[in-house]
Design an enzyme around this catalytic site. Structure first.
Site, PDB file in Angstrom:
ATOM      1  N   CYS A   1       0.997  -1.180   0.063  1.00  0.00           N
ATOM      2  CA  CYS A   1       0.265  -0.116  -0.337  1.00  0.00           C
ATOM      3  C   CYS A   1       1.281   1.362   0.212  1.00  0.00           C
ATOM      4  O   CYS A   1       1.961   1.606  -0.009  1.00  0.00           O
ATOM      5  CB  CYS A   1      -1.144   0.077   1.694  1.00  0.00           C
ATOM      6  SG  CYS A   1      -0.720  -0.054   2.551  1.00  0.00           S
TER       7      CYS A   1
HETATM    8  C1  RB5 Z   1      -3.449   5.305   0.463  1.00  0.00           C
HETATM    9  O1  RB5 Z   1      -4.191   6.530   0.535  1.00  0.00           O
HETATM   10  C2  RB5 Z   1      -3.339   4.997   2.243  1.00  0.00           C
HETATM   11  O2  RB5 Z   1      -3.037   5.282   3.419  1.00  0.00           O
HETATM   12  C3  RB5 Z   1      -2.807   3.940   1.701  1.00  0.00           C
HETATM   13  O3  RB5 Z   1      -2.449   2.973   1.361  1.00  0.00           O
HETATM   14  C4  RB5 Z   1      -1.784   3.354   2.885  1.00  0.00           C
HETATM   15  O4  RB5 Z   1      -0.957   3.803   3.457  1.00  0.00           O
HETATM   16  C5  RB5 Z   1      -2.318   2.811   4.030  1.00  0.00           C
HETATM   17  O5  RB5 Z   1      -1.682   2.610   5.064  1.00  0.00           O
END
Ligand code: RB5
Length: 153
Positions: A67
């Protein structure tokens, strides 16, 4: 035989997931891609849940979640009993986490780690094996006890 690797990412990790998917396929791994299918805004628990379930159920040998930071994906994946997910943005943690802690899901943040380092982290994670040493087995047993006491499976 090469491991089956489950991959997942939200929009924050989509581009790096695509790179890693191609990289692993090129090395002969069987890649199970649980999405996202594009870089449109999405919710990381959807993909973390799919990858964690695949690892828990034995459909995949290992999982990789990406993420933006790696944080959300690791939090979500660790809600699954039997899943041991951790953020690794260095190669040492990527292999030691498997050798000592039997980590089975690697989490990374696309906004943190560069593409080439991410490939090396993935390599070290997938090449590593749990040591099976008594002290590590004992510690894992204590984690399983926590799961039995506090998590519904
Ligand atoms: C998305 O903007 C972001 O919050 C997600 O990808 C991640 O980093 C969450 O921990």
């Amino acid at each position: 035989m090469k491991a089956k690797v489950a991959l997942g990412a939200d929009h924050g990790g989509f581009a790096l997931k695509e790179v890693i998917a191609r990289y692993l396929a090129g090395k002969g791994y069987e890649v199970l891609d649980y999405g996202a299918k594009n870089a449109e805004p999405s919710d990381y628990p959807d993909f973390a849940g799919a990858v964690a379930a695949a690892v828990r159920d034995g459909e995949a040998d290992r999982g990789i979640l990406i993420c933006g930071s790696g944080v959300g994906a690791s939090i979500a994946a660790n809600k699954f009993p039997g899943v041991r997910a951790a953020i690794c943005h260095d190669t040492f943690s990527a292999h030691q986490g498997v050798e000592d802690d039997d980590m089975n899901v690697l989490c990374m943040g696309e906004r943190i780690v560069g593409t080439e380092l991410a490939k090396e982290i993935v390599d070290r994670f997938l090449a590593a094996r749990f040591s099976g040493l008594e002290r590590h087995v004992r510690r894992l047993g204590k984690i399983k006890k926590i799961e039995r006491e506090y998590m519904k499976s």
